[in-house]
Motif scaffolding. Sequence first.
Motif, PDB file in Angstrom:
ATOM      1  N   PRO A   5       0.833  -1.214   0.000  1.00 45.28           N
ATOM      2  CA  PRO A   5       0.000   0.000   0.000  1.00 45.28           C
ATOM      3  C   PRO A   5       0.860   1.254   0.000  1.00 45.28           C
ATOM      4  CG  PRO A   5      -0.034  -1.047   2.158  1.00 45.28           C
ATOM      5  CD  PRO A   5       0.750  -1.955   1.256  1.00 45.28           C
ATOM      6  N   PHE A   6       0.259   2.351  -0.424  1.00 48.03           N
ATOM      7  CA  PHE A   6       0.980   3.627  -0.505  1.00 48.03           C
ATOM      8  C   PHE A   6       1.469   4.082   0.869  1.00 48.03           C
ATOM      9  CE2 PHE A   6       1.385   8.264  -1.105  1.00 48.03           C
ATOM     10  CZ  PHE A   6       2.286   8.248  -2.157  1.00 48.03           C
ATOM     11  N   SER A   7       0.843   3.621   1.937  1.00 48.30           N
ATOM     12  CA  SER A   7       1.277   3.992   3.292  1.00 48.30           C
ATOM     13  C   SER A   7       2.683   3.472   3.601  1.00 48.30           C
ATOM     14  CB  SER A   7       0.292   3.466   4.330  1.00 48.30           C
ATOM     15  OG  SER A   7       0.247   2.047   4.296  1.00 48.30           O
ATOM     16  N   HIS A   8       3.178   2.536   2.795  1.00 49.25           N
ATOM     17  CA  HIS A   8       4.510   1.961   2.990  1.00 49.25           C
ATOM     18  C   HIS A   8       5.576   2.676   2.147  1.00 49.25           C
ATOM     19  CE1 HIS A   8       2.155  -1.146   4.854  1.00 49.25           C
ATOM     20  NE2 HIS A   8       3.210  -1.912   5.048  1.00 49.25           N
ATOM     21  N   THR A   9       5.241   3.805   1.555  1.00 47.33           N
ATOM     22  CA  THR A   9       6.181   4.506   0.676  1.00 47.33           C
ATOM     23  C   THR A   9       6.764   5.738   1.357  1.00 47.33           C
ATOM     24  OG1 THR A   9       4.516   5.950  -0.319  1.00 47.33           O
ATOM     25  CG2 THR A   9       4.880   3.798  -1.370  1.00 47.33           C
ATOM     26  N   TRP A  10       7.952   6.122   0.870  1.00 45.86           N
ATOM     27  CA  TRP A  10       8.553   7.369   1.330  1.00 45.86           C
ATOM     28  C   TRP A  10       9.383   7.947   0.189  1.00 45.86           C
ATOM     29  CZ3 TRP A  10       6.641   9.496   5.387  1.00 45.86           C
ATOM     30  CH2 TRP A  10       7.228  10.644   5.896  1.00 45.86           C
ATOM     31  N   PRO A  11       9.218   9.245  -0.125  1.00 47.20           N
ATOM     32  CA  PRO A  11       9.950   9.846  -1.241  1.00 47.20           C
ATOM     33  C   PRO A  11      11.428  10.043  -0.922  1.00 47.20           C
ATOM     34  CG  PRO A  11       8.647  11.504  -0.112  1.00 47.20           C
ATOM     35  CD  PRO A  11       8.312  10.192   0.521  1.00 47.20           C
ATOM     36  N   TYR A  12      12.225   9.981  -1.974  1.00 47.23           N
ATOM     37  CA  TYR A  12      13.657  10.245  -1.851  1.00 47.23           C
ATOM     38  C   TYR A  12      14.114  11.031  -3.074  1.00 47.23           C
ATOM     39  CZ  TYR A  12      14.745   6.673  -5.365  1.00 47.23           C
ATOM     40  OH  TYR A  12      14.845   5.953  -6.537  1.00 47.23           O
ATOM     41  N   GLU A  13      15.296  11.621  -2.965  1.00 52.24           N
ATOM     42  CA  GLU A  13      15.868  12.388  -4.076  1.00 52.24           C
ATOM     43  C   GLU A  13      17.309  11.978  -4.281  1.00 52.24           C
ATOM     44  OE1 GLU A  13      15.503  16.633  -3.977  1.00 52.24           O
ATOM     45  OE2 GLU A  13      13.618  16.518  -2.868  1.00 52.24           O
ATOM     46  N   VAL A  14      17.731  12.001  -5.531  1.00 49.04           N
ATOM     47  CA  VAL A  14      19.120  11.766  -5.876  1.00 49.04           C
ATOM     48  C   VAL A  14      19.707  13.091  -6.343  1.00 49.04           C
ATOM     49  CG1 VAL A  14      20.707  10.515  -7.390  1.00 49.04           C
ATOM     50  CG2 VAL A  14      18.625   9.392  -6.569  1.00 49.04           C
ATOM     51  N   TYR A  20      19.082  11.627  -0.724  1.00 44.84           N
ATOM     52  CA  TYR A  20      18.494  12.430   0.350  1.00 44.84           C
ATOM     53  C   TYR A  20      17.050  12.016   0.601  1.00 44.84           C
ATOM     54  CZ  TYR A  20      22.243  15.911   0.159  1.00 44.84           C
ATOM     55  OH  TYR A  20      23.446  16.541   0.217  1.00 44.84           O
ATOM     56  N   ILE A  21      16.635  12.177   1.847  1.00 43.69           N
ATOM     57  CA  ILE A  21      15.229  12.069   2.222  1.00 43.69           C
ATOM     58  C   ILE A  21      14.846  13.420   2.801  1.00 43.69           C
ATOM     59  CG2 ILE A  21      13.608  10.975   3.807  1.00 43.69           C
ATOM     60  CD1 ILE A  21      15.095   8.385   3.385  1.00 43.69           C
ATOM     61  N   PHE A  71      10.764   4.987  -2.050  1.00 47.46           N
ATOM     62  CA  PHE A  71      11.148   3.712  -1.467  1.00 47.46           C
ATOM     63  C   PHE A  71       9.873   3.051  -0.980  1.00 47.46           C
ATOM     64  CE2 PHE A  71      15.282   5.931  -0.170  1.00 47.46           C
ATOM     65  CZ  PHE A  71      15.981   5.386  -1.227  1.00 47.46           C
ATOM     66  N   TRP A  72       9.771   1.743  -1.152  1.00 42.49           N
ATOM     67  CA  TRP A  72       8.634   0.963  -0.677  1.00 42.49           C
ATOM     68  C   TRP A  72       9.150   0.084   0.454  1.00 42.49           C
ATOM     69  CZ3 TRP A  72       3.775   1.392  -3.093  1.00 42.49           C
ATOM     70  CH2 TRP A  72       3.766   2.230  -4.212  1.00 42.49           C
TER      71      TRP A  72
END
Length: 79
Positions: A5-14, A20-21, A71-72
Amino acid sequence: MHPLPFSHTWPYEVQGKDIYIEECPFCQQEHVLTNMKQKDVKRAKEQFKVRLNMPCCHTVMTIVEADDDYFWADQPLRG
């Protein structure tokens, strides 16, 4: 494997070679430079589990999958 589910995601950047988070999902520290390498992100995109030890609070996030934006994880990261 069942879709996560989307609740298990977190954005990151390269940025360059750095990963980076924007905000830690565990302690809410902002602009966190992780210790991840490009090869770790690549492995996560290939659906290999990658452990990310957050440098701000030392909580471990187990990443089971990644795409170009998120990230999942194996646990909920959002409320």
